[in-house]
Design a protein around this motif. Structure first.
Motif, PDB file in Angstrom:
ATOM      1  N   ASP A 191     -14.302 -30.938 -21.066  1.00 45.84           N
ATOM      2  CA  ASP A 191     -15.456 -30.685 -21.940  1.00 45.84           C
ATOM      3  C   ASP A 191     -15.726 -31.895 -22.818  1.00 45.84           C
ATOM      4  O   ASP A 191     -14.810 -32.465 -23.430  1.00 45.84           O
ATOM      5  N   THR A 192     -16.989 -32.271 -22.905  1.00 50.02           N
ATOM      6  CA  THR A 192     -17.380 -33.418 -23.713  1.00 50.02           C
ATOM      7  C   THR A 192     -18.731 -33.125 -24.366  1.00 50.02           C
ATOM      8  O   THR A 192     -19.237 -32.003 -24.327  1.00 50.02           O
ATOM      9  N   ALA A 193     -19.339 -34.134 -24.994  1.00 48.35           N
ATOM     10  CA  ALA A 193     -20.644 -33.992 -25.639  1.00 48.35           C
ATOM     11  C   ALA A 193     -21.162 -35.365 -26.033  1.00 48.35           C
ATOM     12  O   ALA A 193     -20.375 -36.260 -26.362  1.00 48.35           O
ATOM     13  N   PRO A 228     -11.135 -22.267 -15.983  1.00 50.24           N
ATOM     14  CA  PRO A 228      -9.672 -22.224 -16.030  1.00 50.24           C
ATOM     15  C   PRO A 228      -9.159 -21.907 -17.432  1.00 50.24           C
ATOM     16  O   PRO A 228      -9.853 -22.102 -18.430  1.00 50.24           O
ATOM     17  N   THR A 229      -7.924 -21.459 -17.512  1.00 49.31           N
ATOM     18  CA  THR A 229      -7.343 -21.040 -18.784  1.00 49.31           C
ATOM     19  C   THR A 229      -7.251 -22.180 -19.789  1.00 49.31           C
ATOM     20  O   THR A 229      -7.524 -21.984 -20.984  1.00 49.31           O
ATOM     21  N   LEU A 230      -6.861 -23.359 -19.343  1.00 51.46           N
ATOM     22  CA  LEU A 230      -6.690 -24.503 -20.241  1.00 51.46           C
ATOM     23  C   LEU A 230      -7.687 -25.590 -19.889  1.00 51.46           C
ATOM     24  O   LEU A 230      -7.801 -25.997 -18.727  1.00 51.46           O
ATOM     25  N   GLY A 231      -8.418 -26.056 -20.902  1.00 52.19           N
ATOM     26  CA  GLY A 231      -9.375 -27.130 -20.709  1.00 52.19           C
ATOM     27  C   GLY A 231      -9.031 -28.354 -21.525  1.00 52.19           C
ATOM     28  O   GLY A 231      -8.378 -28.269 -22.574  1.00 52.19           O
ATOM     29  N   PHE A 232      -9.486 -29.510 -21.042  1.00 52.12           N
ATOM     30  CA  PHE A 232      -9.294 -30.802 -21.710  1.00 52.12           C
ATOM     31  C   PHE A 232     -10.499 -31.079 -22.593  1.00 52.12           C
ATOM     32  O   PHE A 232     -11.619 -31.243 -22.102  1.00 52.12           O
ATOM     33  N   GLY A 233     -10.281 -31.126 -23.906  1.00 51.77           N
ATOM     34  CA  GLY A 233     -11.346 -31.464 -24.841  1.00 51.77           C
ATOM     35  C   GLY A 233     -11.379 -32.960 -25.075  1.00 51.77           C
ATOM     36  O   GLY A 233     -10.366 -33.566 -25.454  1.00 51.77           O
ATOM     37  N   ALA A 234     -12.553 -33.563 -24.853  1.00 57.54           N
ATOM     38  CA  ALA A 234     -12.635 -35.023 -24.812  1.00 57.54           C
ATOM     39  C   ALA A 234     -13.170 -35.658 -26.096  1.00 57.54           C
ATOM     40  O   ALA A 234     -13.538 -36.831 -26.094  1.00 57.54           O
ATOM     41  N   ALA A 235     -13.194 -34.928 -27.204  1.00 56.74           N
ATOM     42  CA  ALA A 235     -13.673 -35.539 -28.448  1.00 56.74           C
ATOM     43  C   ALA A 235     -12.767 -36.681 -28.889  1.00 56.74           C
ATOM     44  O   ALA A 235     -13.231 -37.715 -29.387  1.00 56.74           O
ATOM     45  N   GLN A 236     -11.470 -36.516 -28.719  1.00 55.44           N
ATOM     46  CA  GLN A 236     -10.544 -37.535 -29.206  1.00 55.44           C
ATOM     47  C   GLN A 236     -10.644 -38.842 -28.437  1.00 55.44           C
ATOM     48  O   GLN A 236     -10.470 -39.918 -29.016  1.00 55.44           O
ATOM     49  N   ILE A 237     -10.958 -38.776 -27.143  1.00 51.08           N
ATOM     50  CA  ILE A 237     -11.125 -40.040 -26.416  1.00 51.08           C
ATOM     51  C   ILE A 237     -12.468 -40.677 -26.744  1.00 51.08           C
ATOM     52  O   ILE A 237     -12.762 -41.784 -26.279  1.00 51.08           O
ATOM     53  N   GLY A 238     -13.271 -39.996 -27.560  1.00 49.98           N
ATOM     54  CA  GLY A 238     -14.475 -40.591 -28.131  1.00 49.98           C
ATOM     55  C   GLY A 238     -14.224 -41.159 -29.516  1.00 49.98           C
ATOM     56  O   GLY A 238     -15.149 -41.340 -30.300  1.00 49.98           O
ATOM     57  N   ASN A 239     -12.944 -41.427 -29.811  1.00 49.09           N
ATOM     58  CA  ASN A 239     -12.532 -42.042 -31.086  1.00 49.09           C
ATOM     59  C   ASN A 239     -12.735 -41.114 -32.287  1.00 49.09           C
ATOM     60  O   ASN A 239     -13.169 -41.540 -33.362  1.00 49.09           O
ATOM     61  N   LEU A 240     -12.410 -39.838 -32.095  1.00 52.61           N
ATOM     62  CA  LEU A 240     -12.459 -38.911 -33.220  1.00 52.61           C
ATOM     63  C   LEU A 240     -11.445 -39.335 -34.272  1.00 52.61           C
ATOM     64  O   LEU A 240     -10.253 -39.418 -33.996  1.00 52.61           O
ATOM     65  N   THR A 281     -20.863 -30.428 -20.749  1.00 53.92           N
ATOM     66  CA  THR A 281     -21.285 -31.245 -21.877  1.00 53.92           C
ATOM     67  C   THR A 281     -22.315 -30.431 -22.655  1.00 53.92           C
ATOM     68  O   THR A 281     -22.535 -29.256 -22.388  1.00 53.92           O
ATOM     69  N   LYS A 282     -22.948 -31.084 -23.630  1.00 56.03           N
ATOM     70  CA  LYS A 282     -23.770 -30.313 -24.566  1.00 56.03           C
ATOM     71  C   LYS A 282     -25.118 -30.990 -24.775  1.00 56.03           C
ATOM     72  O   LYS A 282     -25.267 -32.194 -24.540  1.00 56.03           O
TER      73      LYS A 282
END
Length: 314
Positions: free
Chosen positions: A47-49, A10-22, A77-78
Motif C-alpha cells: 500500500d502506498t499513496a 491478505p492478512t498482512l500488508g506492507f505499508g510504504a509510507a516509511q520508504i517515502g522518507n516518513l 494507492t490513493k
C-alpha cells in the motif's frame, strides 16, 4: 452503482509510507531491501499513496516490484491529492516527510482529478494496473465533493475495469461510516480507532461494515508509537503527540501481561484488530529488512485465549 462481493486482501500488508522518507530519510538501499525482504517473506499486499514523500514512496515501491510477477501481488494507492510543482527551496517536513518540496499537494476530488491522480500514480509506479484505489483522508479535503463526485468517479472506474476494488482511507470513523453507507465501496481503511488501546470504531463503524459486507483494513495499529515497543518509554507518542500518563499506564500494564505469556506488547497490538470478523487485513509501515522480519515473526505468533480474556475484561 451497486457494490460487488466483498474484496479481500491478505492478512498482512506492507505499508510504504516509511520508504517515502516518513519523518527521516531512508536510503534507496534500505527501501529496496525492505520490499525485497517482504517479498521473500511471502507478503503480497503493498500500500502506498502520492502523499507519502510527494510521490517518492510510489516511485520506490514501483521500482522494487517492477520485475515481480504482477499477477502474484495486490497493490493499492490513493487519490484525492494531486502532485503539482512546488516551491523547490525547502523540504516537506511540515507534512512529516524528509523530501525536497519540489512538488506540492493539491486537493482535487473532481472526476477529472481522480482519474488524473490514478494515471500519474501508474506512471510513478511504472506499472500498468493498480488493484485498489482509496479516496485518501476525505475529512481533510472537500468532504461533500467526496460524495457527489469522487466516490461516483471511483465506481465508474471500477465498472470500466481500471481497478478491481475501491475504498476510502480515513482516521475519522464517522466519515468512514458515511462512505460505507453509500453502498459504493469495497474496503474501508481505518487509521487507528480500533486498536489494543482504543476501540471507538466498535460503536457503529464496524457493525455497519459487517452489515453491508465491507472489509476493513486496519492501519496505525500501534497508535503512532506507544504500542510499538516491548515497554513504552516515558516519551512514547500517541497519535503523533506525547502520550498521557494514563495511556502510558495502560500500555505498560498490557506490556506486562504480554511478557507473562512469552509475548511482547507489539504482538498483542498486531493480533488484536484481526480478532474482529470484519477486519481482514493489517497494514504495517516497514522501513528496513529487520522491521519486515520482526513483523512477519509477530504475525506468526499465537496469542492464548486467556490473554484475550484478560484484555477484554479490562
Amino acid at each position: 452503482m451497486t457494490r460487488p462481493t466483498t474484496y479481500l486482501l491478505p492478512t498482512l500488508g506492507f505499508g510504504a509510507a516509511q520508504i517515502g522518507n516518513l519523518y527521516r530519510p531512508t536510503s534507496e538501499e534500505e527501501a529496496l531491501g525492505a520490499v525485497d525482504a517482504a517479498w521473500e517473506a511471502g507478503i503480497r499486499y503493498y500500500d502506498t499513496a502520492p502523499h507519502y514523500g510527494l510521490g517518492l514512496s510510489e516511485e520506490r515501491l514501483g521500482a522494487a516490484l517492477r520485475y515481480r510477477p504482477r499477477e502474484e501481488y495486490q497493490l493499492s494507492t490513493k487519490v484525492g491529492r494531486l502532485l503539482v510543482p512546488g516551491p523547490g527551496y525547502g523540504d516537506d517536513m511540515a507534512n512529516g516527510f524528509a523530501v525536497p518540496d519540489d512538488r506540492a499537494r493539491r486537493w482535487d476530488f473532481s472526476e477529472s482529478g481522480i482519474r488524473r491522480s490514478h494515471e500519474e500514480s501508474l506512471a510513478r509506479l511504472g506499472l500498468d494496473y493498480i488493484d485498489v484505489l482509496y479516496l485518501h483522508d476525505p475529512e481533510e479535503g472537500p468532504l461533500e465533493q467526496a460524495f457527489t463526485e469522487a466516490l461516483p468517479a471511483l465506481v465508474r472506474m471500477r465498472e470500466e475495469g481500471l481497478v478491481s476494488a475501491i475504498g476510502v482511507g480515513s482516521k475519522d470513523g464517522d466519515v468512514l461510516e458515511r462512505c460505507v453507507r453509500t453502498g459504493m465501496i469495497d474496503l474501508a481503511m481505518l487509521s487507528g480507532r480500533y486498536t489494543l488501546l482504543e476501540q471507538p470504531a466498535m460503536r457503529t463503524l464496524l457493525p455497519t461494515c459487517e452489515e453491508l459486507g465491507v472489509a476493513v483494513v486496519a492501519v496505525s495499529i500501534f497508535n503512532s508509537g506507544i504500542l510499538a515497543r516491548h515497554t513504552p518509554p516515558d516519551d512514547a507518542t500517541y497519535e503523533y503527540g506525547q502520550a498521557s500518563e494514563e495511556l502510558l499506564r495502560r500500555a505498560r500494564e498490557l506490556a506486562t501481561l504480554a511478557g507473562e505469556h512469552g509475548l511482547e506488547l507489539p504482538d498483542l497490538a498486531l493480533h488484536f484488530p484481526l480478532r474482529h470478523p470484519v477486519i481482514s487485513t493489517v497494514v504495517l509501515g516497514m522501513r528496513t529488512e529487520r522491521q519486515v522480519r520482526e513483523n512477519v515473526e509477530r504475525i506468526a505468533h499465537e496469542v492464548p485465549d486467556e490473554v484475550w480474556e484478560i484484555v477484554d475484561g479490562r
